[in-house]
Scaffold this motif. Structure first.
Motif, PDB file in Angstrom:
ATOM      1  N   ASN A  82      -7.346   0.605   7.371  1.00  0.00           N
ATOM      2  CA  ASN A  82      -6.060   1.180   7.346  1.00  0.00           C
ATOM      3  C   ASN A  82      -5.467   1.330   6.004  1.00  0.00           C
ATOM      4  O   ASN A  82      -5.116   0.292   5.393  1.00  0.00           O
ATOM      5  N   HIS A  83      -5.724   2.500   5.529  1.00  0.00           N
ATOM      6  CA  HIS A  83      -5.126   2.850   3.847  1.00  0.00           C
ATOM      7  C   HIS A  83      -3.876   2.374   3.811  1.00  0.00           C
ATOM      8  O   HIS A  83      -3.453   1.888   2.791  1.00  0.00           O
ATOM      9  N   ALA A  84      -3.023   2.769   4.775  1.00  0.00           N
ATOM     10  CA  ALA A  84      -1.468   2.592   4.474  1.00  0.00           C
ATOM     11  C   ALA A  84      -1.125   0.932   4.795  1.00  0.00           C
ATOM     12  O   ALA A  84       0.142   0.893   4.552  1.00  0.00           O
ATOM     13  N   GLU A  85      -2.024   0.254   5.484  1.00  0.00           N
ATOM     14  CA  GLU A  85      -1.341  -1.034   5.643  1.00  0.00           C
ATOM     15  C   GLU A  85      -2.406  -2.323   5.298  1.00  0.00           C
ATOM     16  O   GLU A  85      -1.696  -3.289   4.801  1.00  0.00           O
ATOM     17  N   ASN A  86      -3.527  -2.032   4.908  1.00  0.00           N
ATOM     18  CA  ASN A  86      -4.502  -2.844   4.663  1.00  0.00           C
ATOM     19  C   ASN A  86      -5.215  -2.845   2.972  1.00  0.00           C
ATOM     20  O   ASN A  86      -5.872  -3.572   2.613  1.00  0.00           O
ATOM     21  N   LEU A  87      -4.754  -1.820   2.335  1.00  0.00           N
ATOM     22  CA  LEU A  87      -5.015  -1.606   1.021  1.00  0.00           C
ATOM     23  C   LEU A  87      -4.540  -2.632   0.403  1.00  0.00           C
ATOM     24  O   LEU A  87      -3.390  -3.002   0.159  1.00  0.00           O
ATOM     25  N   VAL A  88      -5.359  -3.366  -0.606  1.00  0.00           N
ATOM     26  CA  VAL A  88      -4.845  -4.340  -1.371  1.00  0.00           C
ATOM     27  C   VAL A  88      -5.319  -4.198  -3.072  1.00  0.00           C
ATOM     28  O   VAL A  88      -6.065  -3.158  -3.292  1.00  0.00           O
ATOM     29  N   MET A  89      -4.401  -4.447  -3.923  1.00  0.00           N
ATOM     30  CA  MET A  89      -4.741  -4.671  -5.419  1.00  0.00           C
ATOM     31  C   MET A  89      -5.309  -5.818  -5.514  1.00  0.00           C
ATOM     32  O   MET A  89      -4.831  -6.933  -5.427  1.00  0.00           O
ATOM     33  N   PRO A  90      -6.710  -5.858  -5.941  1.00  0.00           N
ATOM     34  CA  PRO A  90      -7.470  -7.067  -6.331  1.00  0.00           C
ATOM     35  C   PRO A  90      -6.967  -7.979  -7.036  1.00  0.00           C
ATOM     36  O   PRO A  90      -6.361  -7.917  -8.168  1.00  0.00           O
ATOM     37  N   PRO A 146       0.674  -1.103   0.153  1.00  0.00           N
ATOM     38  CA  PRO A 146      -0.017  -0.011   0.025  1.00  0.00           C
ATOM     39  C   PRO A 146       0.974   1.284  -0.230  1.00  0.00           C
ATOM     40  O   PRO A 146       1.750   1.249   0.611  1.00  0.00           O
ATOM     41  N   PRO A 147       0.227   2.302  -0.512  1.00  0.00           N
ATOM     42  CA  PRO A 147       1.110   3.794  -0.584  1.00  0.00           C
ATOM     43  C   PRO A 147       0.992   4.117   0.779  1.00  0.00           C
ATOM     44  O   PRO A 147       0.123   3.938   1.514  1.00  0.00           O
ATOM     45  N   LYS A 148       2.177   4.809   1.044  1.00  0.00           N
ATOM     46  CA  LYS A 148       2.177   5.477   2.520  1.00  0.00           C
ATOM     47  C   LYS A 148       1.619   6.921   2.330  1.00  0.00           C
ATOM     48  O   LYS A 148       1.497   7.736   3.615  1.00  0.00           O
ATOM     49  N   THR A 149       1.045   7.427   1.328  1.00  0.00           N
ATOM     50  CA  THR A 149       0.740   8.874   1.119  1.00  0.00           C
ATOM     51  C   THR A 149      -0.630   9.214   1.876  1.00  0.00           C
ATOM     52  O   THR A 149      -0.965  10.300   2.315  1.00  0.00           O
ATOM     53  N   VAL A 150      -1.448   8.065   2.288  1.00  0.00           N
ATOM     54  CA  VAL A 150      -2.773   8.455   3.041  1.00  0.00           C
ATOM     55  C   VAL A 150      -2.401   7.466   4.278  1.00  0.00           C
ATOM     56  O   VAL A 150      -2.414   6.238   4.172  1.00  0.00           O
ATOM     57  N   GLN A 151      -2.490   8.008   5.347  1.00  0.00           N
ATOM     58  CA  GLN A 151      -2.357   7.379   6.760  1.00  0.00           C
ATOM     59  C   GLN A 151      -3.936   7.207   7.261  1.00  0.00           C
ATOM     60  O   GLN A 151      -4.787   8.048   7.214  1.00  0.00           O
ATOM     61  N   GLY A 152      -3.738   6.281   8.337  1.00  0.00           N
ATOM     62  CA  GLY A 152      -5.158   6.156   8.990  1.00  0.00           C
ATOM     63  C   GLY A 152      -6.194   5.394   8.536  1.00  0.00           C
ATOM     64  O   GLY A 152      -6.274   4.774   7.514  1.00  0.00           O
TER      65      GLY A 152
END
Length: 551
Positions: free
Chosen positions: A162-170, A70-76
């Motif tokens: 959590n956008h910076a940790e749990n975002l996935v590419m399907p 995940p990108p780190k540009t968006v946190q939380g």
């Protein structure tokens, strides 16, 4: 009492029938958890050559399973509505593609009248919801309003991530969570086994195309990773579904049109799209199809309800014995490229059954006799093209074995590991140093990896220029001529350097000269024997007259 017993038996019989039908229905449902487990366990990741290369940033999109972070540009923590509100401004193209898609508003599907050709999607939506309920991702009786960003990029039913940790590419599994039957059908391509092991299990197919990619030695060896990832951009269908169902619209109507296949199925080694579009089938598609055919209609109803008057890629390749599915290899015969191991076994029942299935497919529009006649001609034409390529191969290999290729003894660097040197190899299309490859090897590489494949693709897609003159046979003849000329030139030069006579050792000349040499030898021996006989008769001493009189 008798009637009571009879009633009991009837009730028992119907119970058993119901139990059997229930078991059959249950067994027919794919097991998502097993599919998911098998998918991840069999995924090749970086492959057996992984130590030779490292992924570049763009490759996280071709293989999210192994490379995406995940990108780190968006946190939380972000919620369902936050995703939509943010991406409406930051990536409006993706937002509007999604907003106008089926995923954007599932109520539109529920409200379709039964007369609408898209009404079949209501049943599909019910199947999706039933499966999600079974997986515990949807409350019993709950209906989906939409499939939002968070469902695909965080997990079905999630409200926050959590956008910076749990975002996935399907990946395929993410799509398969809802689209279970399509996931199972696509994965079933891996079950294909060739009767004489012409290809390894499951190959070639979309379901193992990433594996074929990472197991390719020159792909792993190339230091130019930005060029090598050009292979990834097609060979990622094993990883994701958006090669056919373009994100974020994921339109089935789009995926049913030939252009959906064009990105990958074009060019010198996969030129199916060009062959289709310039065939009579493609001509009808372009002159009538785009204006009059209804691509919202399921493939099974394409002719009767969609108005199709010619086939598309999808109509032919998704069909098998009247059934349409995401398993596209159930009729495969020649596969990616013609080989002797296939040509020599076409009379095997495995190949014969598949040919009969193709006749059935063609019979949707043609007579069975026409279909069989054309397929027979296509087989024989392919075999003829393959014979030219194989003869050229023998010449190239003989030059290599004899050490006569240009620069072979002075300027032939070995290819980078894990690739190994060979005459006219696949690696020589993508790597060159010094005289590796020599010109004649590159000509041969084009013959086997481009020209014979274009010849085969052209003839089976009924594009006359694609296999007779513009491509295919004519180009095979040109390559063959260059190779034979170079063989003669190199051998004449070698003979001059050694002070000896030119020896014909090319593969084609070797066989005929061997027969001629034997005939000449036999003729010479007969002439010698005949001459000796004549000499003996003329020169033998005369017998005394007394001896002659005693007889």
């Amino acid at each position: 009492m008798k009637n009571k017993s009879l009633s009991l038996l009837i009730a028992l019989l119907f119970s058993l029938i119901g139990f059997g039908v229930g078991n059959f229905a249950f067994a027919a449902q794919p097991d998502f958890e097993q599919l998911k487990k098998d998918y991840y366990e069999s995924h090749p990741g970086k492959g057996s050559h992984g130590k030779y290369w490292e992924p570049i940033p763009i490759q996280k999109y071709w293989n999210p399973k192994d490379f995406y972070t995940p990108p780190k540009t968006v946190q939380g923590e972000v919620g369902r509505d936050t995703c939509i509100g943010c991406h409406q401004s930051t990536s409006p193209g993706a937002f509007h593609a999604w907003k106008n898609s089926v995923h954007g508003d599932l109520k539109k599907i529920r409200n379709l009248p039964d007369s609408d050709v898209r009404a079949y999607k209501k049943k599909k939506l019910a199947e999706v919801e039933a499966n999600l309920t079974k997986l515990g991702l949807l409350e019993k009786g709950q209906q989906l309003d939409q499939v939002g960003c968070i469902d695909c990029h965080g997990g079905v039913g999630k409200e926050t991530i959590n956008h910076a940790e749990n975002l996935v590419m399907p990946d395929r599994v993410a799509c398969g969570t809802c689209h279970l039957s399509e996931f199972a059908e696509a994965e079933s391509e891996k079950d294909q086994e060739w009767p004489q092991k012409q290809w390894s299990k499951g190959h070639p197919s979309h379901a193992v195309d990433w594996e074929a990619n990472v197991e390719n030695t020159i792909w792993a060896a190339m230091p130019e990773r930005e060029v090598a990832q050009g292979c990834d951009m097609c060979h990622y269908q094993q990883n994701k579904c958006d090669g056919c169902h373009t994100r974020h619209t994921f339109s089935v109507a789009e995926a049913r049109q030939p252009e959906a296949c064009a990105t990958c199925h074009n060019g010198v080694d996969h030129n199916e799209f060009e062959n289709f579009m310039t065939s009579k089938h493609g001509t009808q598609y372009q002159t009538l199809g785009k204006a009059k055919w209804n691509f919202e209609v399921p493939l099974k109803d394409a002719i009767a309800k969609g108005g199709y008057t010619a086939p598309t890629c999808q109509l032919c390749h998704f069909e098998y014995k009247g059934e349409y599915s995401h398993n596209l290899v159930r009729k495969v015969r020649w596969a990616f490229n013609p080989t002797p191991a296939i040509a020599d076994n076409l009379d095997h029942p495995w190949f014969e059954e598949r040919k009969e299935s193709w006749v059935e497919t063609c019979s949707l529009c043609h007579s069975a006799s026409f279909a069989k006649a054309y397929l027979d001609a296509a087989d024989k034409g392919t075999i003829q093209g393959l014979a030219v390529e194989q003869e050229a191969k023998k010449v190239i290999n003989k030059l290599y074995d004899d050490g006569l290729l240009v620069g072979q003894n002075s300027n032939r660097p070995a290819p980078p590991a894990p690739e190994k040197d060979a005459a006219g190899g696949f690696f020589q299309l993508f790597w060159a140093k010094g005289n590796n490859p020599s010109h004649v090897e590159r000509v041969y590489a084009d013959m086997w990896e481009h020209d014979v494949i274009k010849h085969y693709k052209g003839i089976f897609h009924a594009n006359p220029g694609g296999f007779t003159y513009t491509e295919g046979w004519s180009n095979l003849m040109r390559g063959y001529t260059e190779i034979m000329d170079e063989d003669t030139r190199l051998r004449e030069m070698a003979a001059m350097k050694s002070g000896g006579k030119l020896q014909k050792v090319s593969a084609s000349a070797q066989q005929s000269s061997s027969g001629n040499d034997n005939s000449l030898l036999l003729s010479a021996l007969l002439l010698i024997a005949f001459g000796l006989g004549i000499a003996y008769m003329m020169l033998k001493p005369a017998k005394p007259e007394s001896d002659q009189g005693q007889k």
